[in-house]
Structure formats: C-alpha cells, structure tokens
Design an enzyme around this catalytic site. Structure first.
Site, PDB file in Angstrom:
ATOM      1  N   THR A 183      48.114  41.161   7.675  1.00 28.74           N
ATOM      2  CA  THR A 183      47.644  42.507   7.347  1.00 28.74           C
ATOM      3  C   THR A 183      48.284  43.560   8.239  1.00 28.74           C
ATOM      4  OG1 THR A 183      45.732  42.123   8.753  1.00 28.74           O
ATOM      5  CG2 THR A 183      45.425  41.803   6.419  1.00 28.74           C
ATOM      6  N   THR A 184      48.392  43.281   9.530  1.00 19.94           N
ATOM      7  CA  THR A 184      48.974  44.274  10.431  1.00 19.94           C
ATOM      8  C   THR A 184      50.440  44.491  10.073  1.00 19.94           C
ATOM      9  OG1 THR A 184      47.529  43.315  12.092  1.00 19.94           O
ATOM     10  CG2 THR A 184      49.088  44.961  12.842  1.00 19.94           C
TER      11      THR A 184
ATOM     12  N   ASP B 147      41.753  33.049   8.306  1.00 21.41           N
ATOM     13  CA  ASP B 147      43.136  33.465   8.040  1.00 21.41           C
ATOM     14  C   ASP B 147      44.073  32.270   8.109  1.00 21.41           C
ATOM     15  OD1 ASP B 147      42.129  35.978   7.937  1.00 21.41           O
ATOM     16  OD2 ASP B 147      43.270  36.797   9.618  1.00 21.41           O
TER      17      ASP B 147
ATOM     18  N   ASP C  67      41.951  41.751  14.382  1.00 21.11           N
ATOM     19  CA  ASP C  67      42.246  41.542  12.982  1.00 21.11           C
ATOM     20  C   ASP C  67      42.445  42.887  12.290  1.00 21.11           C
ATOM     21  OD1 ASP C  67      42.552  39.763  10.832  1.00 21.11           O
ATOM     22  OD2 ASP C  67      40.549  40.272  10.125  1.00 21.11           O
TER      23      ASP C  67
HETATM   24  P1  ADP Z   1      49.268  40.129  11.166  1.00 24.40           P
HETATM   25  O1  ADP Z   1      47.980  40.817  10.897  1.00 24.40           O
HETATM   26  O2  ADP Z   1      50.403  40.822  10.502  1.00 24.40           O
HETATM   27  O3  ADP Z   1      49.229  38.673  10.888  1.00 24.40           O
HETATM   28  P2  ADP Z   1      49.458  39.358  13.909  1.00 24.40           P
HETATM   29  O4  ADP Z   1      48.856  40.101  15.053  1.00 24.40           O
HETATM   30  O5  ADP Z   1      48.857  38.069  13.525  1.00 24.40           O
HETATM   31  O6  ADP Z   1      49.523  40.355  12.708  1.00 24.40           O
HETATM   32  O7  ADP Z   1      50.993  39.133  14.270  1.00 24.40           O
HETATM   33  C1  ADP Z   1      51.853  38.460  13.414  1.00 24.40           C
HETATM   34  C2  ADP Z   1      53.237  38.506  13.953  1.00 24.40           C
HETATM   35  O8  ADP Z   1      53.279  37.918  15.261  1.00 24.40           O
HETATM   36  C3  ADP Z   1      54.192  37.710  13.109  1.00 24.40           C
HETATM   37  O9  ADP Z   1      55.369  38.440  12.923  1.00 24.40           O
HETATM   38  C4  ADP Z   1      54.456  36.459  13.941  1.00 24.40           C
HETATM   39  O10 ADP Z   1      55.715  35.888  13.703  1.00 24.40           O
HETATM   40  C5  ADP Z   1      54.364  37.033  15.317  1.00 24.40           C
HETATM   41  N1  ADP Z   1      54.149  36.000  16.348  1.00 24.40           N
HETATM   42  C6  ADP Z   1      53.169  35.099  16.470  1.00 24.40           C
HETATM   43  N2  ADP Z   1      53.342  34.319  17.550  1.00 24.40           N
HETATM   44  C7  ADP Z   1      54.480  34.747  18.152  1.00 24.40           C
HETATM   45  C8  ADP Z   1      55.212  34.373  19.317  1.00 24.40           C
HETATM   46  N3  ADP Z   1      54.823  33.391  20.101  1.00 24.40           N
HETATM   47  N4  ADP Z   1      56.325  35.066  19.608  1.00 24.40           N
HETATM   48  C9  ADP Z   1      56.717  36.076  18.819  1.00 24.40           C
HETATM   49  N5  ADP Z   1      56.089  36.493  17.724  1.00 24.40           N
HETATM   50  C10 ADP Z   1      54.979  35.834  17.378  1.00 24.40           C
END
Ligand code: ADP
Ligand code: MG
Length: 551
Positions: free
Chosen positions: A98-99, A393, A65
């Site tokens: 957030t990331t 989240d 996170d």
């Molecule tokens: P954040 O803190 O920004 O939410 P995450 O580590 O949760 O960071 O990553 C979010 C990103 O991962 C988003 O751009 C989302 O669309 C992407 N994402 C989630 N699942 C997949 C997947 N199966 N394939 C590609 N991208 C994905």
C-alpha cells in the site's frame, strides 16, 4: 453521469460558491493528493517509522501499515480521498504494497505537474501513463522468478520481507514458519485442476496475555467463549454440532407485553406459555440429535439449564466470523429457524476445552476438512493488533505467490529495472506521450530513493549505484537496507511478489489519472450548513465516481 447534459456535470451553485478551473484546479488537486502521499512515505521499508494516530473516538493506533494510517487520518478532501482509495484497493487486491502504491501515485502526480507546466495537455499525460503502466506490467512478468511450490525457504522470505518494519518483524522467524505452514495446510485443488492456497480456510485469531513468540497454528477453529452453564460437558468427540443464528430466548417485544397484563392469573398463564415456548426449542434441539449448540445470539437461562440437563454443550453470542468459519470446518448449515431445521443441517466435529486458555478447539472429522487457525498471541491489544495487520498482509502475498509459484527481488530492484526498460520503450513512443512515459519511469525511482532515505542512506548515491548495476545487466540488484549494500536482493532474502507489485503500479496510475482528469472544482459556499469541506466533498465525490466509469 448519464442524466447530465452533454457529459457536463450539472451543479447548482450558491452565490458564494467558489470555482477553480483548469490549471489552478489541477494544481490544487495535485497538491492535496501529494500531501497525502508524503505523509505515508516515511513508513516505507524496513527502516520506515511508525506513526501514532489518534482516531476521532480517541483510540490510539500505532502502526506502520500504510492503509491503516490513511484510513485513520479522516481525510475529507476529495482528491486526497482518491489517494486513500489507492491504498484501499491495493489492500483489498494484494494485501500488501500500500505504501508503495501511494508513494508512486504521489510521484506520478509530481512529475505530471512538471509536464502540465510545459503546457502538455492532461489527455496526453494520461495516455502516456496508461501506455507506460501496460508496458511496466509486461516487463514485471519478464523479470518474475519462477518458484517451486516446495521451496519453503523462498516463501518464508516473502513472508519475512512483507513483515519487516512492522510490529510482527521481531517474531518473523517464528511467524513466517506459521504462515508458510498455514498456507500449505489450506492448499487445495481448484476446479480447473490447479493447486491453489485457499485462505478462506485459514482464520487468524488473536489472544492477549502471552508472548508473540508463543503464537501457533492449530487444526480447525478456535472459539474464545465459555460454556453457558457450568454443568455442561467441556468436550465431545464426533459431536453433532448445531450452528444457529436464531436467538434461543424470547425477544424483547414479547417480554414487554408483560407490562400490559394486570390480572395475576393472566400473568401466570403468560409465564407458562413462555416456558412452554422455550422448552419446545430445547426439545427441538434434542430431537435433532445435537451434542453441541453454537449460537450466534443469546440463550435464555432456562434454555441453558435444560440443555445442561440433557448433557448438551452450548456456546452463546459467538462472533459471526467464527460462526462462518466453523460452518466450513465441520460442514454445517447455519440454522435460522429451528422449526424448519433437519438433521442434515448439523455438522460433525471434535470439540475440546482448554481451561487455562479459556478457549474451545473444534476440528472437523471429515477427511477433506482442512481449516486451520493461526492463533496470534501478544502481551497487549496494541501488540496483537499490529501483529495481526502484519500477518494478514504476509498471508495474502504468500498465498498468491504459492498459488502462482512466483517471486521478485525486493529493495527497489524491480522498480529500477522496469524504469530502465521503460526509458528504452519511450524511444519507440511518438509525440508528447513519450515525455509521459519517461515521467512514469522516473516516478518508479521513488521506491529505492525513499527506501534509502528512510534508512539514513544517501538517496542519490543509491540511485546512481543501482542504475549502474542494472545497466551492467544485474537485473536483480536492489538495496539491502540491513547491510546497506547494493546486491542481488533475491539471494539476500529480500523477496517480494509480482502480483502485489503489478497491482501497486495499476492502482497508482489509475489514481493519478483520475486526479489529472479533473479540471473544474466547484466548492460550495461557506453558508452551507455542512461547511465548505462537506459541500465540496459531496460535489466532487460525485464527479470522481463519474470519471472512474470513464477509465
Ligand atoms: P508497503 O506498504 O508498500 O508494503 P513496506 O513498508 O512494507 O511498504 O515496504 C515495502 C518495501 O520495502 C518493498 O519495496 C520491499 O522490497 C522493501 N524492503 C523490505 N525489506 C527490505 C530490506 N531488507 N532491504 C531493502 N528493502 C526492503
Ligand atoms: Mg509491506
């Protein structure tokens, strides 16, 4: 800022204070901010890595996170702190993304640095970034997909996408059902007639000992406490519940006075008075007609004894957050002083005890009582903590998406589409701002690039393919990192929310602008008691605040 002359911060420097101005100040700040952004980038997306952090108190946190990582990192560089604030704002406003927000902020600064090198003034960059951010939000509205409120499947996908890459992922099928059920259970009609998901009525509780797959959604509140006395009843139907935050014991100060008593008869007298005072509290509770007492503070042994004799169930030292939630569920007012309490303060509910779980379940009896508890289970504290972060989240984004009936494809699709549209928009922008709008568009590419990178795919190939798909009119083309394919990610079940995405753009560009606005750093000298970092933190922190007000 207002007391400062002509808008200049007034700073008194020691002899050995260091000062950096203009270019070098900006370079320094950008480097610090970028370093922070880099440190969390590797966690982006489902294939992102976890980070293990050791806090200053020696606790270990294993997490994916972004905001947790940044909060635990204990950063004391003021510009780097601004990036941490991006994450915090994002977490507060959207609960997820957030990331993404931090990665975009870092990229905006990297691209801004190139513009600074070309002698483009920060003011023009900031102006261009603001124009681009406004336009990007409009474009996001345009690509938003309308989702029917009953479309459970899409909301489950939103929950699952939000949980991927986190500890919660392994149980995402199960948890996404609970999240959608929970959000549906707390859907209420707002004052303006619209239906909204009111997460104030949903509480997430954690319990260690069983597997995460055994997590469940329960009606009402759950309280992890034992009855204060064995002879108390363990359950009660239609109970009148007194919720109190006054201690049902005598406070320390009163107990201390005993020490100053020398005469034995005086002492006897004192004890009798004490007993009398406690007895009075019990009588007041009985007179109010309470069947159950939920106390946020302590309860004296004698009071426990008398309450048990009266057949009243009492719980002590109940967490404040439990008290607040319970109050909503059973319609009680929290009593702070028994002398002024009336029957109206009491709530009504059904309470029962699960002996094997050592939990109390309390449900409201009112028709419009709709509070639910999402009880997360996991084998250890680390497991449930990471589970809780992921679920909280997901709940936030699902709640907002359900309230508004909207979604976006994930996997970088919206970023690539918005970037393409921004490049077109840039043509209509004159002057140096045009370059800043283009730099903003390029910065959005960081999302698909890093998603590919973290999944071990070639980031340049991915970006080229994605851009080609979008210029062919496939606006929902994103990278599905599970299949490695460029496809319609909405159809593939990688689904995000416009609100979190818009917030990520807003907080990223605000932070980048804040860093760009600083062109003067004054660092207090080494001789300061609190050291260089502390001194700089104080001075710059003040400047940051003032700048914030200007935006
Ligand atoms: P954040 O803190 O920004 O939410 P995450 O580590 O949760 O960071 O990553 C979010 C990103 O991962 C988003 O751009 C989302 O669309 C992407 N994402 C989630 N699942 C997949 C997947 N199966 N394939 C590609 N991208 C994905
Ligand atoms: Mg996320």
């Amino acid at each position: 800022m207002s007391q400062q002359m002509q808008g200049q911060p007034m700073i008194i420097m020691g002899d050995d204070a260091e000062r950096m101005k203009d270019k070098s100040a900006q370079e320094h700040n950008i480097a610090a901010a970028r370093a922070v952004a880099e440190s969390v980038r590797s966690t982006l997306g489902p294939k992102g890595m976890d980070k293990m952090l050791v806090t200053s108190l020696g606790d270990i946190v294993v997490t994916n996170d972004g905001v947790t990582i940044l909060e635990e990192m204990d950063i004391d560089n003021p510009t780097a702190e601004m990036i941490v604030e991006v994450a915090e704002t994002q977490e507060d406003e959207a609960g997820d993304g957030t990331t993404t927000a931090v990665a975009i902020a870092g990229e905006l600064l990297k691209n801004a640095e190139e513009l600074l090198d070309q002698d483009i003034h920060p003011t023009a960059i900031i102006k261009g970034f603001n124009m681009a951010a406004d336009q990007a939000r409009e474009e996001l509205d345009d690509v938003t997909i309308d989702v029917d409120r009953d479309d459970r499947e899409t909301f489950r996908k939103i929950a699952q996408t939000s949980m991927t890459g986190k500890g919660a992922e392994q149980y995402k099928e199960n948890l996404s059902d609970l999240i959608v059920d929970g959000a549906e259970a707390v859907t209420v009609e707002a004052d303006d007639g619209s239906t909204i998901v009111d997460l104030a009525f949903l509480k997430v509780e954690t319990q260690t000992g069983r597997s995460a797959g055994e997590s469940e959604l329960l009606e009402g509140a759950v309280i992890d406490k034992d009855p204060v006395h064995e002879e108390m009843p363990a359950e009660s139907e239609n109970a009148s519940v007194l919720v109190i935050d006054e201690p049902l014991e005598l406070d320390e100060a009163e107990a201390d006075t005993q020490a100053s008593i020398t005469d034995p008869s005086q002492l006897q007298n004192f004890i009798e008075q004490e007993e009398q005072a406690l007895r009075e509290k019990v009588d007041q509770i009985v007179d109010l007609g309470a069947d159950v007492v939920v106390c946020q503070k302590g309860i004296d042994d004698m009071v426990q004894h008398y309450l048990a004799k009266e057949g009243i169930l009492a719980l002590k030292r109940v967490k404040r957050s439990d008290v607040e939630f319970l109050r909503e569920i059973i319609g009680a007012d929290v009593v702070s002083n028994l002398d002024t309490a009336t029957e109206e303060f009491l709530g009504t509910g059904n309470i029962r005890r699960d002996e094997s779980e050592e939990l109390f379940y309390i449900e409201g009896t009112d028709d419009d009582s709709h509070g639910v508890t999402l009880l997360l289970r996991g084998s250890t504290e680390h497991v449930v903590d990471e589970l809780e972060r992921g679920v909280e989240d997901a709940l936030d984004v699902v709640g907002t998406a359900m309230s508004r009936g909207e979604a976006l494809p994930g996997g970088g699709a919206p970023e690539v589409e918005v970037a393409a549209r921004l490049r077109q928009y840039a043509d209509s922008v004159s002057g140096r701002e045009q370059l800043a709008v283009e730099a903003f568009a390029d910065s959005l590419d960081v999302v698909p690039r890093v998603l590919a990178e973290n999944a071990g795919l070639d980031s340049i190939d991915t970006l080229v393919d994605l851009r080609a798909a979008h210029s062919d009119g496939d606006g929902r083309a994103g990278l599905n990192v599970f299949s490695g394919d460029i496809e319609d990610t909405f159809e593939a079940g990688v689904v995000e929310t416009p609100s979190a995405k818009k917030q990520a753009l807003t907080s990223a560009s605000e932070a980048a602008n804040l860093v760009l606005k600083i062109d003067d750093i004054i660092q207090a000298g080494e001789s300061d008691d609190d050291g260089p970092a502390g001194g700089m933190g104080g001075g710059m922190g003040g400047m940051g605040g003032g700048m914030g007000g200007m935006m």
